[in-house]
Enzyme design. Structure first.
Site, mmCIF file in Angstrom:
data_model
loop_
_atom_site.group_PDB
_atom_site.id
_atom_site.type_symbol
_atom_site.label_atom_id
_atom_site.label_comp_id
_atom_site.label_asym_id
_atom_site.label_seq_id
_atom_site.Cartn_x
_atom_site.Cartn_y
_atom_site.Cartn_z
ATOM 1 N N LYS A 569 0.860 -1.182 0.000
ATOM 2 C CA LYS A 569 0.000 0.000 0.000
ATOM 3 C C LYS A 569 0.894 1.228 0.000
ATOM 4 C CE LYS A 569 -1.811 -1.664 3.892
ATOM 5 N NZ LYS A 569 -3.250 -1.605 3.632
ATOM 6 N N ARG A 570 0.285 2.418 -0.220
ATOM 7 C CA ARG A 570 1.064 3.636 -0.148
ATOM 8 C C ARG A 570 1.831 3.693 1.176
ATOM 9 N NH1 ARG A 570 0.307 7.609 -4.235
ATOM 10 N NH2 ARG A 570 1.656 8.898 -2.941
ATOM 11 N N LYS A 575 -0.359 4.260 8.093
ATOM 12 C CA LYS A 575 -0.484 2.857 7.688
ATOM 13 C C LYS A 575 0.529 1.970 8.422
ATOM 14 C CE LYS A 575 -2.204 4.114 3.065
ATOM 15 N NZ LYS A 575 -3.527 3.471 2.887
ATOM 16 N N THR A 677 -8.953 -1.405 0.664
ATOM 17 C CA THR A 677 -9.590 -2.302 -0.309
ATOM 18 C C THR A 677 -8.684 -3.481 -0.630
ATOM 19 O OG1 THR A 677 -8.870 -0.668 -1.952
ATOM 20 C CG2 THR A 677 -11.220 -0.751 -1.448
ATOM 21 N N LYS A 681 -9.141 -7.856 -1.124
ATOM 22 C CA LYS A 681 -8.551 -8.689 -2.184
ATOM 23 C C LYS A 681 -7.777 -9.850 -1.573
ATOM 24 C CE LYS A 681 -8.272 -4.417 -4.787
ATOM 25 N NZ LYS A 681 -7.439 -3.237 -5.065
HETATM 26 C C1 26Q Z 1 -5.791 16.168 -3.183
HETATM 27 C C2 26Q Z 1 -5.429 17.477 -3.471
HETATM 28 C C3 26Q Z 1 -4.249 17.748 -4.144
HETATM 29 C C4 26Q Z 1 -3.446 16.687 -4.553
HETATM 30 C C5 26Q Z 1 -3.811 15.383 -4.266
HETATM 31 C C6 26Q Z 1 -4.987 15.128 -3.560
HETATM 32 C C7 26Q Z 1 -5.377 13.725 -3.247
HETATM 33 C C8 26Q Z 1 -5.211 12.722 -4.201
HETATM 34 C C9 26Q Z 1 -5.555 11.409 -3.908
HETATM 35 C C10 26Q Z 1 -5.915 13.376 -2.017
HETATM 36 C C11 26Q Z 1 -6.262 12.047 -1.732
HETATM 37 C C12 26Q Z 1 -6.083 11.056 -2.687
HETATM 38 C C13 26Q Z 1 -6.401 9.644 -2.458
HETATM 39 C C14 26Q Z 1 -6.966 9.159 -1.377
HETATM 40 C C15 26Q Z 1 -7.226 7.723 -1.213
HETATM 41 O O1 26Q Z 1 -6.831 6.908 -2.027
HETATM 42 N N1 26Q Z 1 -7.937 7.330 -0.152
HETATM 43 C C16 26Q Z 1 -8.250 5.921 0.066
HETATM 44 O O2 26Q Z 1 -9.499 5.638 -0.554
HETATM 45 C C17 26Q Z 1 -9.795 4.262 -0.511
HETATM 46 C C18 26Q Z 1 -11.070 4.035 -1.295
HETATM 47 O O3 26Q Z 1 -12.172 4.518 -0.597
HETATM 48 C C19 26Q Z 1 -9.898 3.783 0.915
HETATM 49 O O4 26Q Z 1 -10.080 2.378 0.898
HETATM 50 C C20 26Q Z 1 -8.644 4.131 1.699
HETATM 51 O O5 26Q Z 1 -8.819 3.807 3.067
HETATM 52 C C21 26Q Z 1 -8.327 5.608 1.547
HETATM 53 O O6 26Q Z 1 -7.088 5.920 2.165
#
Ligand code: 26Q
Length: 834
Positions: A569-570, A575, A677, A681
């Protein structure tokens, strides 16, 4: 007989005749004659003899052949929707983490039995051919992959739905590990033409901006008072529903300059200046922002969001107007789901369209806007909540700022009316956060401007309501709901794990592919010796397959008889990859102290990317790699412990590793992971979960039975409750194993030639308060880990729990999630293609 009658629902092994009739033409001539579609593409597209073609050319020919097969059905899907004019769902997302499409499309079209044979490939060649396709990595992680799973489910369930996103020229960066450090490289995924996309120039839209924008030294500079415009050019990608009945569309916008050359400039001889305009106009879709949890507040990101929203709304409104004359019907014909706040400018943009273009009054426009829009929240981290400077709205679209301020004025009046004298509450609910620079709270905007706000797991929805946006939830309680995430079982079980899929189908039939709750039928086989043997055999096959790939691709040798323990994961502090590393250090230390200790051999896999600006996350990657090197270099633990950091985590890598996993680590600080998620899996693929009570992991445990789960650590309440007095020092002083692990880090045991580099990690844990409470959970993590390890010695007992986990994973299909969105939020119904 009508065509609809010929098409039986999701028949897995349809007759050749049935396939030919369904698709109007054969994908390949099974007689193997020279006319086969595949060979025709090699000859006519690449002008090459089939015998001499390279793998890339073969991939392109196969993809084009598959596209030929699906085109008719794709067109028919569109015309059915036009004819029937049903209510449609539009999923607006800045990210779609699609991965590869060829094998997925073949699976969903159920052409598998034919294709490999028709292309005359050996199995090995065929796998090599599939590898030619770059991952479409247009997302950071969970949120983007969820959007892709949702598209699969919507098409499979024959919902009239469409995805809207951006066609980034560069997707998520490619990660390489150099001397243990992450390095980022551009992901030039479109270097070669993508066989799945269809450019629709005739449907381009013009996006108006109140300023001009120029790139200066990589930063976006606005020139106020000089209006400009950008062209949005749609690129459509097919979304094949399982069974091939419905083929929906994912429409990705590419930004282009209005005119490639501004001719007046050109005639004055300013060749480069004219060109610069086109470069600036191109930038909105140049690159995906690689941050998943910090809002960097970059103007270009804001422009991307504006671009996605205006293009998509113009497009869907145009479609709505073709079939309907009355604006008041919009909420009966259109449901728009906002994937996080990223597209929440849809609120002022839809208002602008209704006020200025449709010339409706405020109240009617507001009612239509709210009933059309719905918002999904994916995070509670305060630093991830989007807050854009008012100034950005003013520069990009003055009208949007006016509309937002008017919404805010009316909201303030409503709050004062409901809570007289409570000015603090007015401040907290306001769309505008006052400060040195006033900002729009995008979450507040999305909640106020829509009829539904949902979280992505039960606990997350509850915390959202009770903490993060409590005042708004009190004001509009009926808008709040939960939609627990899910994943598509087609990609994540049927395609990724053919061995297990077959074993399952052998005993309960193949209905599970579209009705995952049928996996519950496996419960009665959990102690059946022949099923247990087949199940364990499938896991072993998957482990061998992964080990073989790892050795050929990365030259890394792992023992398939060891426990495959995974955390992919990231990389983020919440985490807690660092908690996992501490666990490994303790296990390592135990073996050093007592080499005769009984302990099942284990391989620990890590994979994940760190945001390029997230210094501590990048240091965690370096630490894991140094830990791996130290353990590899120690003869005492050789063959017993091994750590592997897999570079460049992406969808394809997840598809390889998850089927091979024995243990899934889901160990976030309770209350921080919205859902997760990958946890689902892993569960579907028969791994046992070692995890905290967080996100959807809680619901997974409820489905599988607590006795089949390995939960540990503080729960969300305890985390919140102990914040005020938590002291990581206490654990250092009182827990010898914790202390020994930290002392090894501080003593440069893992950084012998780079003294001091891990001091920031040690300080985060001991001096800066251990915000994510690693030390609080380490002991109970080790205790759960011990239980799990002891179980491994009992192969039958392990398999039984794993089977009961697979059997309990039925809830976590994205089909279930989408069915709930469709009935509880969108009111959208299936519209079978005919
Ligand atoms: C926002 C503003 C500027 C630049 C980037 C962003 C940005 C980009 C991506 C902020 C957040 C994200 C991604 C968030 C993310 O992936 N959250 C995850 O979403 C999943 C699906 O619902 C969850 O299962 C995870 O728990 C959650 O971390």
């Amino acid at each position: 007989m009508s065509q609809a009658a010929i098409i039986s629902p999701a028949a897995p092994h349809m007759s050749r005749q049935g396939l030919l009739e369904r698709y109007g033409c054969g994908p390949f001539h099974f007689t193997g004659d020279r006319d086969a579609l595949y060979e025709r593409h090699l000859l006519f597209d690449n002008v090459i003899d089939a015998q001499k073609a390279g793998l890339r050319e073969k991939f392109e020919a196969a993809a084009h052949a598959i596209r030929d097969v699906l085109s008719q059905r794709w067109v028919l899907t569109g015309s059915t929707y036009e004819r029937q004019n049903p209510k449609r769902a539009y999923y607006l997302s800045m990210e779609f983490l699609i991965g590869r499409s060829l094998a997925n499309n073949i699976t969903n079209l159920q052409l598998e039995p034919f294709v490999a044979r028709a292309t005359g490939q050996t199995n090995l060649d065929w796998l090599g051919l599939l590898e030619q396709e770059p991952d479409a990595g247009l997302g950071n992680g969970g949120l983007g992959r969820l959007a892709a799973c949702f598209l699969d489910s919507m098409a499979t369930m024959q919902l009239p739905a469409m995805g809207y996103g951006l066609r980034y020229e560069y997707g998520m960066f490619r990660q390489s590990i150099e001397d243990g450090w992450q390095r980022e490289y551009p992901d030039n995924w479109l270097r070669r033409p993508d066989p799945w996309e269809v450019e629709r120039l005739e449907e381009a839209v013009e996006v108006s901006l109140d300023s001009s924008f120029e790139l200066q030294n990589g930063a976006l500079r606005a020139v106020p008072g000089r209006p400009s415009s950008i062209l949005g050019i749609p690129f459509d990608r097919p979304v094949v529903g399982y069974g091939g009945e419905t083929i929906n569309t994912l429409r990705l916008w590419d930004a282009a300059a209005q005119d490639y050359f501004q001719l007046d400039n050109f005639s004055h001889g300013d060749f480069v200046g004219a060109f610069a305009a086109s470069i600036a106009a191109n930038t909105p879709t140049r690159v995906l922002y690689p941050d998943d949890s910090t809002q960097q507040g970059q103007a270009l990101r804001f422009l991307q969001e504006y671009f996605l929203v205006t293009c998509s709304l113009a497009d869907l409104i145009r479609r709505f107007r073709r079939g309907n004359s009355d604006w008041s019907l919009l909420p009966d014909k259109v449901a728009i789901q906002l994937n996080d706040t990223h597209p929440s400018l849809a609120v002022p943009e839809l208002m602008r369209i209704l006020l200025d273009d449709a010339r409706l009054g405020w109240d009617e426009a507001w009612d239509i806007t709210r009933r059309t829009l719905a918002y999904t929240n994916h995070t509670l981290l305060p630093e991830a909540l989007e807050k854009w400077p008012l100034r950005y709205l003013e520069l990009v679209r003055r009208r949007h700022l006016d509309i937002v301020l008017e919404i805010d004025r009316r909201l303030g009046a409503e709050v004062r009316d409901r809570y007289p004298g409570d000015e603090e509450r007015v401040g907290r609910t306001s769309l505008v956060e006052r400060g040195p620079e006033d900002r729009v709270r995008m979450a507040n905007l999305a909640i106020v401007g829509s009829h539904s706000t949902n979280g992505v797991a039960a606990i997350h929805s509850q915390l959202l309501r009770e903490n993060t946006v409590r005042d708004l939830a009190e004001l509009y309680p009926e808008r709040f709901n939960n939609k627990t995430n899910g994943v598509t079982p087609r990609r994540w079980l049927l395609l990724a794990n053919p061995e297990l899929a077959q074993v399952v189908t052998d005993v309960i039939g193949d209905g599970w592919t579209t009705e995952l709750s049928q996996l519950a039928g496996l419960r009665r086989f959990a102690s059946d010796p022949s099923f247990v043997e087949a199940f364990a055999g499938a896991k072993r096959e998957a482990k061998l397959r992964f080990a073989a790939w790892l050795s050929s691709r990365h030259g890394q040798v792992v023992d398939p008889d060891s426990i495959f323990d995974c955390q992919i994961k990231r990389i983020h502090e919440y985490k807690r990859q660092l908690l996992n590393a501490l666990r490994i250090i303790v296990l390592y230390d135990r073996l050093r102290a007592d080499p005769d200790l009984e302990m099942a051999p284990r391989t620990f896999f890590f994979a994940g990317k760190a945001a390029p600006a997230y210094v501590l996350a990048k240091l965690i990657i370096k630490f894991i790699n140094n830990l791996a090197r130290t353990i590899d270099g120690d003869p005492v633990v050789r063959g017993r412990l091994k750590v592997v950091f897999l570079p460049d985590y992406c969808v394809s890598l997840a598809e390889r590793l998850i089927p091979a996993a024995d243990v899934s680590n889901q160990i976030s600080t309770a209350g921080y992971e919205a859902s997760g998620t990958s946890n689902m899996k892993f569960m579907m693929n028969g791994a046992l979960t070692l995890g905290t009570r967080d996100g959807a992991t809680i619901e997974m445990m409820e489905e599988a039975g607590e006795e089949n789960f390995f939960l540990f650590g503080l729960n969300a309440e305890e985390v919140a409750e102990s914040r005020s007095w938590y002291n990581p020092r206490w654990h250092y002083d009182n827990e010898p194993e914790t202390r020994a692990a930290l002392d090894l880090i501080a003593g440069d045991y893992f950084s012998r030639y780079e003294p001091g580099i891990f001091a920031p990690l040690h300080e985060a844990l001991l001096e800066h308060g251990d915000h994510y409470m690693h030390l609080a959970d380490l002991t109970s993590y080790l205790e759960a880990d011990g239980r799990l390890c002891r179980l491994y010695a009992d192969a039958g007992g392990w398999a039984r729990k794993a089977i009961l986990n697979v059997a309990g994973s039925g809830k976590f299909s994205s089909d279930r999630t989408i069915a709930q969105y469709a009935s509880e939020i969108w009111n959208v119904k299936a519209c079978p293609v005919m």
